[in-house]
Structure formats: C-alpha cells, structure tokens
Design an enzyme around this catalytic site. Structure first.
Site, PDB file in Angstrom:
ATOM      1  N   CYS A  13       5.020  24.540 -25.440  1.00  2.28           N
ATOM      2  CA  CYS A  13       5.273  23.176 -24.976  1.00  2.28           C
ATOM      3  C   CYS A  13       5.242  22.266 -26.204  1.00  2.28           C
ATOM      4  CB  CYS A  13       4.285  22.756 -23.886  1.00  2.28           C
ATOM      5  SG  CYS A  13       2.556  22.748 -24.389  1.00  2.28           S
ATOM      6  N   ASN A  16       0.789  21.909 -27.027  1.00  2.00           N
ATOM      7  CA  ASN A  16      -0.048  23.104 -26.821  1.00  2.00           C
ATOM      8  C   ASN A  16      -1.467  22.749 -26.367  1.00  2.00           C
ATOM      9  OD1 ASN A  16      -1.279  25.954 -28.781  1.00  2.00           O
ATOM     10  ND2 ASN A  16      -0.556  25.938 -26.702  1.00  2.00           N
ATOM     11  N   CYS A  18      -1.648  20.918 -22.910  1.00  2.00           N
ATOM     12  CA  CYS A  18      -1.574  20.734 -21.451  1.00  2.00           C
ATOM     13  C   CYS A  18      -0.895  21.916 -20.756  1.00  2.00           C
ATOM     14  CB  CYS A  18      -0.822  19.446 -21.101  1.00  2.00           C
ATOM     15  SG  CYS A  18      -1.608  17.943 -21.725  1.00  2.00           S
ATOM     16  N   ARG A  19       0.417  22.071 -20.938  1.00  2.00           N
ATOM     17  CA  ARG A  19       1.170  23.051 -20.143  1.00  2.00           C
ATOM     18  C   ARG A  19       1.042  24.480 -20.653  1.00  2.00           C
ATOM     19  NH1 ARG A  19       6.644  19.881 -20.804  1.00  2.00           N
ATOM     20  NH2 ARG A  19       5.533  19.394 -22.726  1.00  2.00           N
ATOM     21  N   SER A  20       1.292  24.702 -21.948  1.00  2.00           N
ATOM     22  CA  SER A  20       1.360  26.100 -22.405  1.00  2.00           C
ATOM     23  C   SER A  20       0.009  26.820 -22.408  1.00  2.00           C
ATOM     24  CB  SER A  20       2.098  26.227 -23.746  1.00  2.00           C
ATOM     25  OG  SER A  20       1.487  25.502 -24.768  1.00  2.00           O
ATOM     26  N   ASP A 126       6.142  17.160 -18.461  1.00  2.00           N
ATOM     27  CA  ASP A 126       5.008  16.884 -19.346  1.00  2.00           C
ATOM     28  C   ASP A 126       3.992  16.000 -18.603  1.00  2.00           C
ATOM     29  OD1 ASP A 126       3.292  16.037 -21.304  1.00  2.00           O
ATOM     30  OD2 ASP A 126       4.853  15.375 -22.690  1.00  2.00           O
TER      31      ASP A 126
HETATM   32  P1  4NP Z   1       1.866  19.474 -23.621  1.00  2.00           P
HETATM   33  O1  4NP Z   1       1.552  17.921 -23.380  1.00  2.00           O
HETATM   34  O2  4NP Z   1       3.148  19.506 -24.420  1.00  2.00           O
HETATM   35  O3  4NP Z   1       2.037  20.025 -22.258  1.00  2.00           O
HETATM   36  O4  4NP Z   1       0.689  20.029 -24.378  1.00  2.00           O
HETATM   37  C1  4NP Z   1       1.495  16.979 -24.408  1.00  2.00           C
HETATM   38  C2  4NP Z   1       0.357  16.876 -25.177  1.00  2.00           C
HETATM   39  C3  4NP Z   1       0.279  15.922 -26.183  1.00  2.00           C
HETATM   40  C4  4NP Z   1       1.346  15.089 -26.401  1.00  2.00           C
HETATM   41  C5  4NP Z   1       2.490  15.201 -25.635  1.00  2.00           C
HETATM   42  C6  4NP Z   1       2.562  16.157 -24.640  1.00  2.00           C
HETATM   43  N1  4NP Z   1       1.265  14.103 -27.399  1.00  2.00           N
HETATM   44  O5  4NP Z   1       2.218  13.300 -27.512  1.00  2.00           O
HETATM   45  O6  4NP Z   1       0.276  14.038 -28.129  1.00  2.00           O
END
Ligand code: 4NP
Length: 170
Positions: A13, A16, A18-20, A126
C-alpha cells in the site's frame, strides 16, 4: 484443477501502516486455515517510506485484534528494487499503488489485490484519514479477498474446511 500458489507474495500500500499490514496478517491467517502457511512467504511494504520502522496504525491493530489476529509486531518498510526479484507476486491495494509499482518493477508480477483475489477491478480504499468504519470496511474487503485466495490455492470452495480452525472470532 488446483491453482499452483506462488512461493512468495508482497502486499503493498502507500504507507505500510494501515492496509498492507492488515492484509499480511489476514492472508497468513487464511492460509493457516488450509495448512498452507509454511508454503508461501508473505511480506508487506509501502511505496512511500515516511513510516519506515513504525508499527501498524493503532486502528488496524485494533480491528485485527477484535478478530483474533495480532499484527502489532509488524514494522513498516518501503518497497526496494530487490523485491521484484524476491517476490513471485506483488499485489497493490489500489490503482495508485499498482501504477507506482509498475514504474519500478516488471509488470507481470504486479497486480491489483482485489482483481487478483476476487476478479474485481476495485481499490481497497485508503482509510488513513478516515474513521473506525473505514477500517472496518478495509478489514471486510481484505478478509473476503484473503479467504477466497487461500481457498482457491487449497483447491477448495470459499468456506473453511469443517476440520479446520476452531476460532470463532474471524
Ligand atoms: P496505508 O495508509 O497506505 O494503507 O498504510 C496510509 C498511511 C499513511 C499515509 C497515507 C496512507 N500517509 O500519508 O502518511
């Protein structure tokens, strides 16, 4: 005929956190239901490196914990060029992740997570700027996809085998 699973999968994602990491925990758990956990190496990474070294977002940790899965020990890292040799399959959570990955890696190994798992050309949205409901949706999407994938690789229908996992928290 049973589909031959890849030997290694990288789930990707943006951050790294939240989702992955949730996908890493849920896919491991789904594979374990079918006894496939030691056959397939699973890891996760982010296209961005801002959160490298960090634990998963507490909202992802919480939704996983609610369903009996501990992802608190995972740590974020950024995708590195060697990942495209090391992993047979690289699954991006959304179209942006897939586009970013394809800019640096060989296209054949890089697929959209929901499309590869369920044949749906859909993003796992996201949830980072969202609320608990957004994380609950993330959980449901990844759970359904992971269960279907593990069942497919085990050569079975989507429901877990009767003799399998005793957990009722999933
Ligand atoms: P992820 O979510 O891609 O599912 O881990 C996010 C985590 C952090 C950010 C964006 C999306 N960020 O902008 O810091």
């Amino acid at each position: 005929m049973t589909e031959q699973p890849p030997r290694s999968i990288l789930l990707v994602c943006l951050g790294n956190i939240c989702r992955s990491p949730l996908a890493e925990g849920l896919l491991r758990d789904a594979l374990a239901v079918h006894g496939l956990q030691s056959d397939i190496l699973i890891d996760s990474a982010g296209t961005g490196g801002w959160h490298a070294g960090a634990a998963p977002d507490r909202r992802s940790v919480e939704i996983a914990r609610k369903h009996g899965i501990d992802i608190s020990g995972l740590r974020a890292r950024q995708v590195v060029p060697g990942d495209f040799q090391r992993f047979d399959l690289v699954l991006g959570m959304d179209g942006w992740n897939v586009a970013d990955l394809r800019r640096s890696g060989p296209g054949g190994r890089i697929r959209l997570f929901m499309e590869y798992t369920l044949g749906r050309e859909e993003d796992v949205p996201d949830p980072y700027h969202g609320e608990a409901e957004d994380f609950a949706l993330t959980y449901r999407m990844i759970r359904e996809a992971s269960d279907a994938l593990a069942a497919r690789w085990a050569g079975r229908a989507a429901s877990p085998p009767a003799s399998g996992h005793a957990s009722s928290t999933r």
